[in-house]
Design an enzyme around this catalytic site. Structure first.
Site, PDB file in Angstrom:
ATOM      1  N   GLU A  82       0.812  -1.218   0.000  1.00 34.21           N
ATOM      2  CA  GLU A  82       0.000   0.000   0.000  1.00 34.21           C
ATOM      3  C   GLU A  82       0.847   1.270   0.000  1.00 34.21           C
ATOM      4  O   GLU A  82       0.427   2.308   0.523  1.00 34.21           O
ATOM      5  CB  GLU A  82      -0.958  -0.020   1.181  1.00 34.21           C
ATOM      6  CG  GLU A  82      -2.009  -1.123   1.048  1.00 34.21           C
ATOM      7  CD  GLU A  82      -3.061  -1.065   2.127  1.00 34.21           C
ATOM      8  OE1 GLU A  82      -4.251  -1.003   1.777  1.00 34.21           O
ATOM      9  OE2 GLU A  82      -2.700  -1.082   3.324  1.00 34.21           O
ATOM     10  N   HIS A 101      -0.280   4.682   8.206  1.00 35.62           N
ATOM     11  CA  HIS A 101      -1.407   3.824   7.847  1.00 35.62           C
ATOM     12  C   HIS A 101      -1.469   2.701   8.869  1.00 35.62           C
ATOM     13  O   HIS A 101      -0.543   1.882   8.972  1.00 35.62           O
ATOM     14  CB  HIS A 101      -1.259   3.247   6.440  1.00 35.62           C
ATOM     15  CG  HIS A 101      -2.360   2.279   6.111  1.00 35.62           C
ATOM     16  ND1 HIS A 101      -3.679   2.665   6.065  1.00 35.62           N
ATOM     17  CD2 HIS A 101      -2.347   0.944   5.868  1.00 35.62           C
ATOM     18  CE1 HIS A 101      -4.427   1.606   5.789  1.00 35.62           C
ATOM     19  NE2 HIS A 101      -3.639   0.549   5.675  1.00 35.62           N
TER      20      HIS A 101
END
Length: 241
Positions: A82, A101
């Site tokens: 990601e 994140h």
């Protein structure tokens, strides 16, 4: 580049996030912008033992395309799937230097329960109250954000907010400093946890009175970030360098 201090800070921030229950196991990653084209980011390797045990050596320098360049920074390490979360957030908002994140379960649960994060308390956590008052948007897709298009979708949903909930997934928190990005995530998780507790007790969630905001001042980064971060680091005890 000599980025020893920055690597140490990002690794420490990963361990703080894990200690606070914002990530579990091997999932979750933090990054720090170095310049307009490069960032430090937590990467994985065959010796990775999880975010709670992040070492400075796990923090690698890459460009915004995920390449290590001539320095050979990856050398057995793998960038997060990601990575677009970090790259697209940093590209969209030059004011942000750090992106976290994370997968805080209370935030995920509260959102899936239909609970909107709102400023339900004040002096209990003033930065958290202001964060909630500004609004916490939701990216409604429970997908792995592994390409630029999905990253841009998330960023568009985020708008000018500091944090966003990724439904059925986790959160993204962005700030000028790594410490602030993690502290925001801690505040968001506490808002979600308290909201769940109130709801489970049969209560109704209400935002605090408008008249109260004048008495909830910004106490400054020396208190909100620096002092708060010293506490988070102290809670870690002995951890990897």
């Amino acid at each position: 580049m000599n980025l020893t201090t920055e690597r140490t800070l990002v690794a420490q921030a990963c361990r703080v996030a894990a200690a606070r229950g914002l990530v579990d196991g091997i999932l979750g990653h933090l990054s720090l912008r170095v310049d307009d084209g490069h960032l430090l980011i937590r990467c994985r390797s065959d010796t990775d033992t999880g975010v709670a045990y992040t070492r400075s050596s796990d923090i690698r320098l890459i460009d915004f395309d995920g390449n290590a360049g001539a320095a050979g920074e990856l050398d057995g390490y793998r960038v997060p799937n990601e990575l677009p979360i970090h790259v697209e957030t940093l590209r969209a908002q030059p004011r942000h230097r750090a992106v976290a994140h994370l997968h805080p379960p209370d935030v995920v649960a509260a959102d899936l329960a239909g609970i909107v994060i709102r400023p339900i308390y004040g002096a209990y956590d003033i930065p958290g109250a202001w964060l909630a008052r500004a609004g916490v948007p939701v990216y409604p897709r429970a997908v792995l954000i592994r390409n630029a298009q999905l990253g841009r979708e998330m960023v568009a949903a985020m708008g000018n907010a500091q944090v966003i909930i990724c439904r059925g997934h986790g959160i993204t928190s962005a700030a000028a400093r790594v410490e602030q990005a993690v502290l925001q995530a801690i505040s968001l998780n506490e808002l979600a946890r308290m909201s769940l507790r109130i709801s489970m007790a049969g209560g109704t969630l209400h935002s605090i009175d408008d008249d109260d905001w004048a008495e909830l001042p910004d106490l400054g980064s020396g208190f909100n970030v620096d002092a708060a971060w010293r506490h988070e680091v102290a809670r870690l005890g002995d951890q990897p360098n």
